[in-house]
Enzyme design. Structure first.
Site, PDB file in Angstrom:
ATOM      1  N   SER A 143       7.846   7.372  -8.690  1.00 23.88           N
ATOM      2  CA  SER A 143       6.487   7.218  -9.225  1.00 23.88           C
ATOM      3  C   SER A 143       6.549   7.389 -10.735  1.00 23.88           C
ATOM      4  CB  SER A 143       5.589   8.315  -8.624  1.00 23.88           C
ATOM      5  OG  SER A 143       4.350   8.392  -9.291  1.00 23.88           O
ATOM      6  N   TYR A 156       3.721  17.191  -6.672  1.00 23.31           N
ATOM      7  CA  TYR A 156       3.997  15.758  -6.432  1.00 23.31           C
ATOM      8  C   TYR A 156       5.036  15.262  -7.435  1.00 23.31           C
ATOM      9  CZ  TYR A 156       3.175  10.726  -5.863  1.00 23.31           C
ATOM     10  OH  TYR A 156       3.334   9.386  -5.631  1.00 23.31           O
TER      11      TYR A 156
HETATM   12  N1  NAP Z   1      -0.100   3.835  -4.652  1.00 21.96           N
HETATM   13  C1  NAP Z   1       0.348   4.362  -5.772  1.00 21.96           C
HETATM   14  O1  NAP Z   1      -0.364   4.386  -6.787  1.00 21.96           O
HETATM   15  C2  NAP Z   1       1.723   4.936  -5.856  1.00 21.96           C
HETATM   16  C3  NAP Z   1       2.245   5.219  -7.114  1.00 21.96           C
HETATM   17  C4  NAP Z   1       3.520   5.773  -7.200  1.00 21.96           C
HETATM   18  C5  NAP Z   1       4.233   6.038  -6.061  1.00 21.96           C
HETATM   19  N2  NAP Z   1       3.696   5.769  -4.841  1.00 21.96           N
HETATM   20  C6  NAP Z   1       4.498   6.090  -3.652  1.00 21.96           C
HETATM   21  O2  NAP Z   1       4.517   4.975  -2.802  1.00 21.96           O
HETATM   22  C7  NAP Z   1       4.812   5.397  -1.471  1.00 21.96           C
HETATM   23  C8  NAP Z   1       3.879   4.680  -0.490  1.00 21.96           C
HETATM   24  O3  NAP Z   1       2.564   5.132  -0.709  1.00 21.96           O
HETATM   25  P1  NAP Z   1       1.297   4.151  -0.714  1.00 21.96           P
HETATM   26  O4  NAP Z   1       0.765   4.125  -2.092  1.00 21.96           O
HETATM   27  O5  NAP Z   1       1.602   2.897  -0.035  1.00 21.96           O
HETATM   28  O6  NAP Z   1       0.249   5.040   0.126  1.00 21.96           O
HETATM   29  P2  NAP Z   1      -0.334   4.875   1.601  1.00 21.96           P
HETATM   30  O7  NAP Z   1      -1.111   3.609   1.720  1.00 21.96           O
HETATM   31  O8  NAP Z   1      -1.050   6.159   1.866  1.00 21.96           O
HETATM   32  O9  NAP Z   1       0.963   4.768   2.500  1.00 21.96           O
HETATM   33  C9  NAP Z   1       1.761   5.874   2.787  1.00 21.96           C
HETATM   34  C10 NAP Z   1       2.652   5.518   3.947  1.00 21.96           C
HETATM   35  O10 NAP Z   1       3.500   6.643   4.212  1.00 21.96           O
HETATM   36  C11 NAP Z   1       3.432   6.911   5.582  1.00 21.96           C
HETATM   37  N3  NAP Z   1       3.682   8.318   5.890  1.00 21.96           N
HETATM   38  C12 NAP Z   1       3.046   9.416   5.423  1.00 21.96           C
HETATM   39  N4  NAP Z   1       3.538  10.516   6.017  1.00 21.96           N
HETATM   40  C13 NAP Z   1       4.503  10.093   6.883  1.00 21.96           C
HETATM   41  C14 NAP Z   1       5.373  10.727   7.801  1.00 21.96           C
HETATM   42  N5  NAP Z   1       5.368  12.063   7.960  1.00 21.96           N
HETATM   43  N6  NAP Z   1       6.223   9.966   8.523  1.00 21.96           N
HETATM   44  C15 NAP Z   1       6.238   8.627   8.380  1.00 21.96           C
HETATM   45  N7  NAP Z   1       5.440   7.961   7.529  1.00 21.96           N
HETATM   46  C16 NAP Z   1       4.586   8.688   6.797  1.00 21.96           C
HETATM   47  C17 NAP Z   1       2.051   6.476   6.027  1.00 21.96           C
HETATM   48  O11 NAP Z   1       2.075   6.164   7.416  1.00 21.96           O
HETATM   49  P3  NAP Z   1       1.423   7.053   8.596  1.00 21.96           P
HETATM   50  O12 NAP Z   1       0.286   7.834   8.011  1.00 21.96           O
HETATM   51  O13 NAP Z   1       1.010   6.030   9.606  1.00 21.96           O
HETATM   52  O14 NAP Z   1       2.552   7.912   9.081  1.00 21.96           O
HETATM   53  C18 NAP Z   1       1.881   5.210   5.205  1.00 21.96           C
HETATM   54  O15 NAP Z   1       2.445   4.118   5.864  1.00 21.96           O
HETATM   55  C19 NAP Z   1       4.682   6.917  -1.494  1.00 21.96           C
HETATM   56  O16 NAP Z   1       5.973   7.486  -1.540  1.00 21.96           O
HETATM   57  C20 NAP Z   1       3.941   7.192  -2.785  1.00 21.96           C
HETATM   58  O17 NAP Z   1       4.207   8.476  -3.296  1.00 21.96           O
HETATM   59  C21 NAP Z   1       2.478   5.211  -4.715  1.00 21.96           C
END
Ligand code: NAP
Length: 248
Positions: A143, A156
């Site tokens: 991130s 985080y």
């Molecule tokens: N969106 C942003 O702005 C942003 C920026 C920087 C980094 N990121 C990173 O990108 C990654 C994906 O996040 P996102 O933005 O796509 O958010 P999101 O829409 O909330 O997706 C998160 C995903 O992680 C899964 N997850 C959470 N806990 C889990 C567990 N215990 N076991 C398996 N899967 C799990 C969720 O699936 P379930 O709930 O169905 O398990 C979901 O598919 C994360 O690592 C986040 O830190 C995002």
């Protein structure tokens, strides 16, 4: 179709929404065989059905990345179905921001378990196959918070700095096995991530911030496709991208 993506076997954690889901869609459209996991079984199964309906190869495996044996089960299922694993995308994560003084110890532990240990389990599950194949590619999701620290997101940021440190160590160690290692560090991307913030003040701030500037999750999927599609002797190690309007 992309000639260096088509036919590759790609495993993705956290594909039930957001970045993982968009990536599964794009890579499938470019001819990859995808296997993905998350806890919300119905959502990943619906995604697999959709991709298969479109002529792709997709496999959904209910996976909680805080359980090592489940992550191993996801990777093993992909190898059993497709015969190999070319790319492991350690993407599952959560971001429950709050000042340290709120003492949200459960959330600290959850972030360490999912964002750090989940990535380690993904490495452990895929590495033996890739060593044997003498080929493979890890893509770990950090991130902007893996580069910057600020009030309200210390834990985080610590987990995302850890992802970068682990990835750099991995990169150096797996050279003998011809394995590539990429860290992708997104800024604000429109996903369900802000929903993981439970602290009311932080949630209000994060939701407003994302509503103002977040860019679509396809931005991340394109960065993944860029890294995978490079010739095999090119190892893209770091991608940091933000919305053009994002200052931090
Ligand atoms: N969106 C942003 O702005 C942003 C920026 C920087 C980094 N990121 C990173 O990108 C990654 C994906 O996040 P996102 O933005 O796509 O958010 P999101 O829409 O909330 O997706 C998160 C995903 O992680 C899964 N997850 C959470 N806990 C889990 C567990 N215990 N076991 C398996 N899967 C799990 C969720 O699936 P379930 O709930 O169905 O398990 C979901 O598919 C994360 O690592 C986040 O830190 C995002």
């Amino acid at each position: 179709m992309n000639h260096n993506i088509a036919g590759k076997v790609v495993v993705i954690t956290g594909a039930s929404s957001g970045l993982g889901e968009a990536t599964a869609r794009l890579l499938s459209a470019q001819g990859a065989s995808v296997a993905f996991g998350a806890r919300r079984r119905a959502r990943i199964q619906a995604l697999a059905d959709e991709l298969i309906g479109g002529g792709g190869k997709a496999l959904a495996v209910a996976t909680d990345v805080t359980h090592w044996e489940q992550v191993k089960g996801l990777v093993d299922a992909a190898v059993q179905a497709y015969g190999r694993i070319d790319v492991m995308i350690n993407n599952a994560g959560l971001m429950p921001q709050a000042p340290l003084e709120r003492l949200k110890i459960d959330e600290w532990e959850r972030m360490i378990d999912v964002n750090v240990k989940g990535v380690l389990y993904g490495i452990a599950a895929a590495l033996p196959y890739m060593q044997q194949q003498k080929a493979g590619h890890f893509i770990n999701v950090s991130s902007v918070a893996g580069h910057k620290v600020g009030p309200g997101f210390a834990v985080y940021a610590a987990t995302k700095h850890a992802v970068r440190a682990l990835s750099e160590g991995l990169r150096q160690e797996v050279k003998p096995y011809n394995i590539r290692t990429t860290v992708i560090s997104p800024g604000a991307v429109a996903t369900e991530l802000p929903n993981s913030v439970t602290d009311p003040d932080a949630a209000d701030r994060v939701h407003k911030f994302y509503a103002q500037i977040a860019i679509p999750p396809e931005s991340f999927a394109r960065a993944v496709a860029f890294a995978i599609s490079q010739p095999e002797d090119v190892d893209v190690n770091e991608i940091l991208f933000r919305p053009t309007r994002q200052e931090l």
